[in-house]
Design a protein around this motif. Structure first.
Motif, mmCIF file in Angstrom:
data_model
loop_
_atom_site.group_PDB
_atom_site.id
_atom_site.type_symbol
_atom_site.label_atom_id
_atom_site.label_comp_id
_atom_site.label_asym_id
_atom_site.label_seq_id
_atom_site.Cartn_x
_atom_site.Cartn_y
_atom_site.Cartn_z
ATOM 1 N N ASP A 128 0.844 -1.196 0.000
ATOM 2 C CA ASP A 128 0.000 0.000 0.000
ATOM 3 C C ASP A 128 0.884 1.253 0.000
ATOM 4 O O ASP A 128 1.508 1.588 1.015
ATOM 5 C CB ASP A 128 -0.893 -0.036 1.251
ATOM 6 C CG ASP A 128 -1.893 1.096 1.273
ATOM 7 O OD1 ASP A 128 -1.627 2.140 0.631
ATOM 8 O OD2 ASP A 128 -2.931 0.952 1.938
ATOM 9 N N PRO A 129 0.932 1.965 -1.147
ATOM 10 C CA PRO A 129 1.826 3.137 -1.231
ATOM 11 C C PRO A 129 1.477 4.228 -0.227
ATOM 12 O O PRO A 129 2.335 5.021 0.184
ATOM 13 C CB PRO A 129 1.654 3.630 -2.670
ATOM 14 C CG PRO A 129 0.494 2.900 -3.233
ATOM 15 C CD PRO A 129 0.192 1.714 -2.390
ATOM 16 N N ASN A 130 0.204 4.257 0.189
ATOM 17 C CA ASN A 130 -0.215 5.263 1.163
ATOM 18 C C ASN A 130 0.469 5.045 2.512
ATOM 19 O O ASN A 130 0.881 5.990 3.183
ATOM 20 C CB ASN A 130 -1.746 5.193 1.300
ATOM 21 C CG ASN A 130 -2.278 6.399 2.016
ATOM 22 O OD1 ASN A 130 -1.754 7.500 1.828
ATOM 23 N ND2 ASN A 130 -3.279 6.194 2.847
ATOM 24 N N ILE A 131 0.622 3.774 2.905
ATOM 25 C CA ILE A 131 1.298 3.457 4.175
ATOM 26 C C ILE A 131 2.789 3.813 4.067
ATOM 27 O O ILE A 131 3.381 4.355 5.002
ATOM 28 C CB ILE A 131 1.117 1.959 4.555
ATOM 29 C CG1 ILE A 131 -0.370 1.615 4.691
ATOM 30 C CG2 ILE A 131 1.885 1.609 5.823
ATOM 31 C CD1 ILE A 131 -1.099 2.324 5.815
ATOM 32 N N VAL A 132 3.383 3.540 2.906
ATOM 33 C CA VAL A 132 4.790 3.903 2.688
ATOM 34 C C VAL A 132 4.959 5.410 2.880
ATOM 35 O O VAL A 132 5.852 5.867 3.599
ATOM 36 C CB VAL A 132 5.251 3.476 1.264
ATOM 37 C CG1 VAL A 132 6.645 4.011 0.963
ATOM 38 C CG2 VAL A 132 5.204 1.966 1.114
ATOM 39 N N ARG A 133 4.049 6.174 2.284
ATOM 40 C CA ARG A 133 4.101 7.649 2.401
ATOM 41 C C ARG A 133 3.983 8.084 3.863
ATOM 42 O O ARG A 133 4.721 8.942 4.330
ATOM 43 C CB ARG A 133 2.950 8.268 1.596
ATOM 44 C CG ARG A 133 3.429 9.123 0.441
ATOM 45 C CD ARG A 133 2.325 9.899 -0.248
ATOM 46 N NE ARG A 133 1.040 9.241 -0.355
ATOM 47 C CZ ARG A 133 0.662 8.456 -1.374
ATOM 48 N NH1 ARG A 133 1.494 8.239 -2.375
ATOM 49 N NH2 ARG A 133 -0.540 7.919 -1.408
ATOM 50 N N LYS A 134 3.066 7.445 4.583
ATOM 51 C CA LYS A 134 2.857 7.838 5.988
ATOM 52 C C LYS A 134 4.085 7.505 6.855
ATOM 53 O O LYS A 134 4.428 8.245 7.778
ATOM 54 C CB LYS A 134 1.600 7.145 6.551
ATOM 55 C CG LYS A 134 0.317 7.802 6.045
ATOM 56 C CD LYS A 134 -0.928 7.004 6.394
ATOM 57 C CE LYS A 134 -1.367 7.186 7.826
ATOM 58 N NZ LYS A 134 -2.670 6.518 8.090
#
Ligand code: SAM
Length: 272
Positions: free
Chosen positions: A20-26
């Motif tokens: 999940d790229p969103n978790i990577v960003r967070k």
């Protein structure tokens, strides 16, 4: 250049890859990285977090135990001049070689998350901050208060070394394969002012370990079983105005610090 297909996940090595790229960003946002930061990543896996770290930090050292993943990421990230990929066991990698102020960012392999945490905490003076993905249950132990079921040796040692916040929870659906447990990202900010001298810290660690070695026993009996002088322990509890039947889980980090000053280490015969 052709890209090889990513190696299959090996359960034994805790390989649950973030997808999940969103978790990577967070995670990268929580690490607040800038071009002057050097990062240690433990277990780059297929490199999803590594790539994002290389874009945000000045330098990334990524330590991976699996030769297949090490060679896969070497190929995928061949164009990242600020990445040093190391094939090694994170439990053995010489942390003392890293530059002072290194930031640790990792989605840890869960089968060894606790020994890795203890190792990082042992070296907490070297790190400016740590942003770690862990099992949610381990995250709860890190931030637990005295007299709660999650409170134990890990809580005391971690809270002595760092200020800790649970930043967000992560669903098993954000990984492939899905892990059996929920995860959480925690941020540890190592304390700059140490309460104990480097000479005193091993005695503190031994006392905390011995205190939690027999959870059902009183502190006095648990420490006695681990070789501590009963009279000294009783005297120390009186000094702290604590009940003589207190259990380890009722004591705060400040209590343990005080006890470590009052109770000498047990005598150990140096002969083999
Ligand atoms: N960072 C990747 C991600 O977020 O998708 C992979 C995370 S996966 C949970 C954990 C990684 O740690 C795997 O790549 C695994 O091979 C690696 N690993 C397992 N044991 C290790 C050890 N002792 N030392 C270094 N890496 C290890």
């Amino acid at each position: 250049m052709d890209h090889a297909s990513p190696p299959a996940a090996v359960k034994r090595l805790g390989q649950n890859f973030l997808v999940d790229p969103n978790i990577v960003r967070k995670i990268v946002t929580a690490a607040a990285l800038g071009p002057d930061d050097s990062v240690l990543e433990i277990g780059p896996g297929r490199g999803i977090l590594t790539a994002a770290l290389c874009r945000s930090a000045g330098h990334v050292t990524a330590v991976e135990i699996d030769p297949r993943l090490h060679s896969y990421v070497s190929q995928e990230q061949a164009h990242s001049p600020n990445l040093t990929l190391v094939l090694d066991d994170a439990l053995r990698y010489p942390i003392e070689n890293l530059s002072q102020g290194t930031v640790v960012v990792a989605n840890l392999p869960y089968y060894i998350s606790t020994p890795i945490l203890f190792r990082l905490l042992d070296h907490h003076h070297r790190f400016s901050r740590m942003v770690l993905m862990l099992q949610d249950e381990v995250a709860n132990r890190l931030i637990a208060n005295p007299a709660t079921p999650d409170y134990g040796m890990l809580s005391v040692m971690a809270q002595y070394a760092a200020d800790i916040t649970k930043v967000f929870k992560v669903s098993p659906n954000c990984f492939r394969p899905r892990p059996e447990v929920s995860s959480a990202v925690v941020r540890l900010q190592p304390k700059t002012q140490r309460t104990l001298t480097p000479q005193e810290e091993p005695g503190f660690a031994s006392l905390v370990k011995a205190a939690f070695a027999h959870r059902r026993k009183t502190l006095v009996n648990s420490l006695k079983d681990e070789g501590y002088q009963q009279d000294t322990v009783l005297q120390a509890l009186r000094h702290l105005a604590r009940s003589l039947t207190t259990r380890a889980e009722a004591l705060s980090v400040a209590d343990f610090l005080e006890l470590a000053r009052l109770i000498p280490l047990p005598y150990r015969d140096p002969r083999p």
